[in-house]
Design a protein around this motif. Sequence first.
Motif, PDB file in Angstrom:
ATOM      1  N   ARG A   1       7.325  -4.387  -8.271  1.00  0.00           N
ATOM      2  CA  ARG A   1       7.560  -2.975  -7.935  1.00  0.00           C
ATOM      3  C   ARG A   1       8.738  -2.423  -8.725  1.00  0.00           C
ATOM      4  O   ARG A   1       8.685  -1.320  -9.271  1.00  0.00           O
ATOM      5  CB  ARG A   1       7.825  -2.835  -6.438  1.00  0.00           C
ATOM      6  N   ARG A   2       9.794  -3.224  -8.810  1.00  0.00           N
ATOM      7  CA  ARG A   2      10.970  -2.762  -9.536  1.00  0.00           C
ATOM      8  C   ARG A   2      10.642  -2.559 -11.019  1.00  0.00           C
ATOM      9  O   ARG A   2      11.040  -1.560 -11.626  1.00  0.00           O
ATOM     10  CB  ARG A   2      12.106  -3.779  -9.389  1.00  0.00           C
ATOM     11  N   GLN A   3       9.877  -3.524 -11.593  1.00  0.00           N
ATOM     12  CA  GLN A   3       9.502  -3.382 -12.998  1.00  0.00           C
ATOM     13  C   GLN A   3       8.598  -2.164 -13.208  1.00  0.00           C
ATOM     14  O   GLN A   3       8.727  -1.441 -14.201  1.00  0.00           O
ATOM     15  CB  GLN A   3       8.808  -4.648 -13.479  1.00  0.00           C
ATOM     16  N   LEU A   4       7.658  -1.961 -12.261  1.00  0.00           N
ATOM     17  CA  LEU A   4       6.787  -0.791 -12.376  1.00  0.00           C
ATOM     18  C   LEU A   4       7.583   0.503 -12.278  1.00  0.00           C
ATOM     19  O   LEU A   4       7.318   1.472 -13.006  1.00  0.00           O
ATOM     20  CB  LEU A   4       5.709  -0.833 -11.286  1.00  0.00           C
TER      21      LEU A   4
ATOM     22  N   ARG B   1       0.831  -1.210   0.000  1.00  0.00           N
ATOM     23  CA  ARG B   1       0.000   0.000   0.000  1.00  0.00           C
ATOM     24  C   ARG B   1       0.863   1.257   0.000  1.00  0.00           C
ATOM     25  O   ARG B   1       0.509   2.275  -0.610  1.00  0.00           O
ATOM     26  CB  ARG B   1      -0.949  -0.015   1.197  1.00  0.00           C
ATOM     27  N   VAL B   2       1.988   1.189   0.707  1.00  0.00           N
ATOM     28  CA  VAL B   2       2.904   2.330   0.675  1.00  0.00           C
ATOM     29  C   VAL B   2       3.396   2.565  -0.749  1.00  0.00           C
ATOM     30  O   VAL B   2       3.451   3.705  -1.239  1.00  0.00           O
ATOM     31  CB  VAL B   2       4.090   2.076   1.631  1.00  0.00           C
ATOM     32  N   VAL B   3       3.743   1.450  -1.433  1.00  0.00           N
ATOM     33  CA  VAL B   3       4.194   1.584  -2.824  1.00  0.00           C
ATOM     34  C   VAL B   3       3.061   2.096  -3.698  1.00  0.00           C
ATOM     35  O   VAL B   3       3.259   2.938  -4.587  1.00  0.00           O
ATOM     36  CB  VAL B   3       4.712   0.223  -3.338  1.00  0.00           C
ATOM     37  N   ALA B   4       1.814   1.596  -3.445  1.00  0.00           N
ATOM     38  CA  ALA B   4       0.670   2.000  -4.260  1.00  0.00           C
ATOM     39  C   ALA B   4       0.368   3.486  -4.108  1.00  0.00           C
ATOM     40  O   ALA B   4      -0.210   4.094  -5.021  1.00  0.00           O
ATOM     41  CB  ALA B   4      -0.558   1.170  -3.885  1.00  0.00           C
ATOM     42  N   ARG B   5       0.741   4.068  -2.982  1.00  0.00           N
ATOM     43  CA  ARG B   5       0.495   5.508  -2.792  1.00  0.00           C
ATOM     44  C   ARG B   5       1.495   6.365  -3.561  1.00  0.00           C
ATOM     45  O   ARG B   5       1.411   7.593  -3.515  1.00  0.00           O
ATOM     46  CB  ARG B   5       0.545   5.843  -1.307  1.00  0.00           C
ATOM     47  N   GLY B   6       2.447   5.725  -4.240  1.00  0.00           N
ATOM     48  CA  GLY B   6       3.348   6.502  -5.089  1.00  0.00           C
ATOM     49  C   GLY B   6       4.811   6.373  -4.739  1.00  0.00           C
ATOM     50  O   GLY B   6       5.662   6.869  -5.485  1.00  0.00           O
TER      51      GLY B   6
END
Length: 531
Positions: free
Chosen positions: A255-258, A225-230
């Motif tokens: 996450r790394r690919q995104l 969720r932390v990653v999803a917030r930007g």
Amino acid sequence: MIPRRLRPRTLRAGLRIVLLSLLLLLLAGAAVVAGELTRVDDDVDTLVDEISPARISAESLAAAYLDQETGIRGFVLSGENSALRPYAEGRRTAATDDAEIRRLLGDRPQVIAALDAIQQAGDRWRTEYADPAVTAVRSDRPGQRPDEDVGQARFDDIRGQFDALNASLSAERALARDRVTDEMNRLRVFGLLALGAAVLAGFAVWLALRRLVLTPLDRLGAETRVVARGEFGRPVSVSGPAEIRRLGTDVEDMRRQLAEALAEARRAEDEVRAQAEVLSLQTDDLRRSNEELEQFAYVASHDLQEPLRKVASFCQMLQRRYQGQLDERADQYIEFAVDGAKRMQQLINDLLAFSRVGRFTDAMVPVDTAEVARRAADALDQTREEAGAEIEIGDLPTVPGDEALLTQVFQNLIGNAIKFRSPERPARIRVSAEPEGEFWHFRCEDNGIGIDPQYADRIFVIFQRLHSKDQYTGTGIGLSLCKKIVEYHGGRIWLDTERNGAPGSVVHWTLPVEPAPVSTAAAIAAANGEV
């Protein structure tokens, strides 16, 4: 708290331990229940199949002895042999009931002892009273008849022994009932214990799942969720069983690919923005170019046509006035000039028609291609009659498009099929269509001279001819015009190169079932008059 060295390394191992423990608990409980149920079943069988039938036989045995006593009393009073029938039947019944009780309860000493006492008391009653009484009555010697008080006393002994037998049977029945009651109570207690064990096992499973699955997943969810917030640059890490760690690794890879994709998208966005600025400049240049092309089209359709008409008119006047007055070479020169002027006019008209494709169409409307094909064939009616051609138009669909442009397609294709007919056979032309996914697949098939497969692409290039103008008339723009119109409608056109020796040729083209948006490249090509 589970010691770290005893914690399972993988979720699968933890679930295997939990399931194995539950299975062992279930098997142990099933074994205990099976043992208790077996004992209950045995005691119930004893109560139902042994003691209860024995009590019934004991009552029948008592009734048999009463029948014997009644028969003796009747015989003593009447002296008739028929009165002894209850006595005889009572003895047979008594023997049967005695044997049945011994079969059912032969392992109960108290019951067997009571039966033996009843049998002995019965033997004494018969020896001391019944048999002497029967003998005295039959010998008609009343004085030898035994005392009735003796018979009554001996029969009272029998009754006393029956009381002992009934008491033994009641004791056995009470004992069996008590065993059944105790075993049922044990089953209830075990059921409560099993319920408690199931609750504890469920609680243990919940704790295990919470520690092995839920808690690591909650931590993983919080980090994602932390990653999803930007915060795409924040690494994702998680602890727990191997499966959860692998899931965390997969999420980290994603996450790394995104993050890399986002960085690439931002770079691409910057490039697109830069290209958009360049495209804006090119669009301005294109707009100016289109305006110049429109001016050229106006000049071509007006200013160039006028001198051509004059040249053609004066050449024709020279031809009419001086034909035959000059030498043969002069007449030929004048004919060449007239023909050249006419061909130049035709070329200019065809080029204008080619450049106008798609420039004056506001919107696609439903077009009945069957009606369009019939009108195109009617327009070629004179040519068809001169050639003796037969035109067959199949079931054609309604498609979105420009009716005038589609009419040109059918007219050019049918006209070419008539023009390039074979002198060896009557011309046969067939137009058909069939659905093919999101498109309608059209065919124009003829039995003419055919087209060499090596020229399959060349025939759709503007002004490309495969024959001299002396053999076949035309400017060589018809098929290129068909190609441009079909592509403007979102379809494609091609020549069938796999005829396998069949005469003639087949031109295929597709048109969308639904309106196809005109791409930017197609719009630019249409504006520039390109193929």
